[in-house]
Design a protein around this motif. Structure first.
Motif, PDB file in Angstrom:
ATOM      1  N   SER A 168      49.519  21.254 -12.850  1.00  0.00           N
ATOM      2  CA  SER A 168      49.235  22.639 -12.509  1.00  0.00           C
ATOM      3  C   SER A 168      49.433  23.539 -13.713  1.00  0.00           C
ATOM      4  N   GLN A 169      48.764  24.675 -13.705  1.00  0.00           N
ATOM      5  CA  GLN A 169      48.900  25.670 -14.753  1.00  0.00           C
ATOM      6  C   GLN A 169      49.431  26.934 -14.099  1.00  0.00           C
ATOM      7  N   MET A 219      34.079  26.444 -13.718  1.00  0.00           N
ATOM      8  CA  MET A 219      34.792  26.777 -12.483  1.00  0.00           C
ATOM      9  C   MET A 219      36.205  27.234 -12.808  1.00  0.00           C
ATOM     10  N   GLU A 220      36.579  28.370 -12.208  1.00  0.00           N
ATOM     11  CA  GLU A 220      37.952  28.866 -12.303  1.00  0.00           C
ATOM     12  C   GLU A 220      38.549  28.892 -10.901  1.00  0.00           C
ATOM     13  N   GLY A 221      39.841  28.696 -10.821  1.00  0.00           N
ATOM     14  CA  GLY A 221      40.554  28.827  -9.562  1.00  0.00           C
ATOM     15  C   GLY A 221      41.869  29.533  -9.795  1.00  0.00           C
ATOM     16  N   VAL A 222      42.242  30.412  -8.888  1.00  0.00           N
ATOM     17  CA  VAL A 222      43.515  31.114  -9.014  1.00  0.00           C
ATOM     18  C   VAL A 222      44.060  31.386  -7.617  1.00  0.00           C
ATOM     19  N   ASN A 223      45.376  31.282  -7.488  1.00  0.00           N
ATOM     20  CA  ASN A 223      46.048  31.638  -6.248  1.00  0.00           C
ATOM     21  C   ASN A 223      47.376  32.302  -6.595  1.00  0.00           C
ATOM     22  N   ARG A 271      43.454  27.810 -13.142  1.00  0.00           N
ATOM     23  CA  ARG A 271      42.851  26.700 -13.886  1.00  0.00           C
ATOM     24  C   ARG A 271      41.390  27.019 -14.184  1.00  0.00           C
ATOM     25  N   ALA A 272      40.899  26.507 -15.311  1.00  0.00           N
ATOM     26  CA  ALA A 272      39.494  26.672 -15.680  1.00  0.00           C
ATOM     27  C   ALA A 272      38.986  25.370 -16.284  1.00  0.00           C
TER      28      ALA A 272
END
Length: 245
Positions: free
Chosen positions: A31-32, A203-207, A212-213
Motif C-alpha cells: 500500500s501507499q 489508473m489512480e485510486g485513493v481512499n 496509488r497510480a
C-alpha cells in the motif's frame, strides 16, 4: 484431555497471530499511505484543481523510470522492461499532467478525503484524450467524464465534453469487483510497460488511507483492461472497438 485441548488452542492462537502479522506486513509492503503524499503547500482552487500549470498530478514515487532492453530469441526480438528503483520519470509525469491540467481535473493525492475515488485517464496517441472519475461519497455514486479536442500523444487541446452521471450502488460494486480482480492496489507502480504510439491507460485510486497510480501501455485484454473498459461502457460515448487501443 484438557492438556491436549489447551495445546490445540495455543497452536490455533499462534497460527492466527502469524496470519494477522503476515497480512499486516503484506499491506505495508504494497500500500501507499496517503499520509506520505499530503502536501498543504500545493496551491489549488476550491475544487482542488492546481493553479500552477507546473504542478505534477502524481507523486514522484509513483512513476520510477522504466528501462527497455531488446533481447533476441528464436522467435525474433523480445522487449523486456525493468523499473529503475529510486528514480523519477519526469517526462512521463509531465506528459500525463499536461492533459489533466487541460481537463481541469482535481489532484487526488495532496490531501485526505472522506471518499473513495478511481480515475482512469486514457491517452491514445492519435485520438482525443479522455478521463473518467468514479467517486463514492456521502452523496452517492457519481461518474465524471471529460473529453479534450487534442490528441493523447501530442497537445491536449481544450475541453470538448464535460459530463456527470449519477450511478447506482450495484454499478459501483461491479466496478470495484473488477478493481479487485485486476489486483490494482498491488500492481507495479508507475508505467509498467512502454512502446511506440499506442495508448497510455492510467489508473489512480485513493481512499481515506491509501493512494496509488499505475499506467499500462496499450492493453487489449485482461482484468486491468476490463476495469477501465467498464468505465467507458457507463457513459454515452460511442467508441468503436477498433478504437479502444
Amino acid at each position: 484431555m484438557q492438556t491436549v485441548r489447551h495445546n490445540m488452542n495455543k497452536t490455533l492462537r499462534r497460527r492466527l497471530s502469524i496470519s494477522i502479522l503476515t497480512l499486516f506486513l503484506t499491506q505495508i509492503g504494497f500500500s501507499q499511505s496517503i499520509e506520505k503524499f499530503v502536501d498543504s503547500t500545493i496551491k489549488v482552487d476550491r475544487l482542488n484543481v492546481p493553479t500552477d500549470l507546473r504542478q505534477p498530478y502524481f507523486p514522484k514515487e509513483m512513476f520510477p523510470e522504466v528501462e527497455m532492453d531488446w533481447i533476441k530469441t528464436d522467435n525474433g526480438t523480445k522487449i523486456v522492461t525493468k523499473v529503475k528503483e529510486g528514480t523519477y520519470d519526469e517526462f512521463v509525469v509531465n506528459w500525463y499532467s499536461k492533459h489533466l491540467h487541460a481537463m481541469k481535473e482535481p489532484l487526488l493525492f495532496n490531501r485526505k478525503i472522506d471518499k473513495e475515488i478511481y480515475r482512469f485517464t486514457w491517452l491514445r496517441t492519435f485520438d482525443k484524450p479522455m478521463t473518467f472519475r468514479f467517486e463514492k461519497g456521502n452523496d452517492g455514486y457519481i461518474l465524471y467524464w471529460k473529453v479534450l479536442t487534442g490528441s493523447g500523444g501530442y497537445e491536449p487541446g481544450e475541453i470538448e465534453v464535460e459530463r456527470i452521471k449519477i450511478l447506482t450502488e450495484k454499478e459501483w460494486a461491479e466496478f470495484t469487483q473488477l478493481v479487485g480482480k485486476s489486483d490494482f492496489w498491488n500492481m507495479d507502480l508507475g508505467r509498467s510497460s512502454i512502446g511506440t504510439d499506442g495508448s497510455e491507460w492510467i489508473m489512480e485510486g485513493v481512499n481515506q488511507t491509501d493512494y496509488r497510480a499505475v499506467s499500462v501501455w496499450s492493453p487489449s485484454k485482461g482484468n486491468f483492461y476490463n476495469t477501465c473498459d467498464y468505465l467507458i461502457s457507463l457513459v454515452n460515448l460511442k467508441i468503436p472497438e477498433r478504437e479502444k487501443y
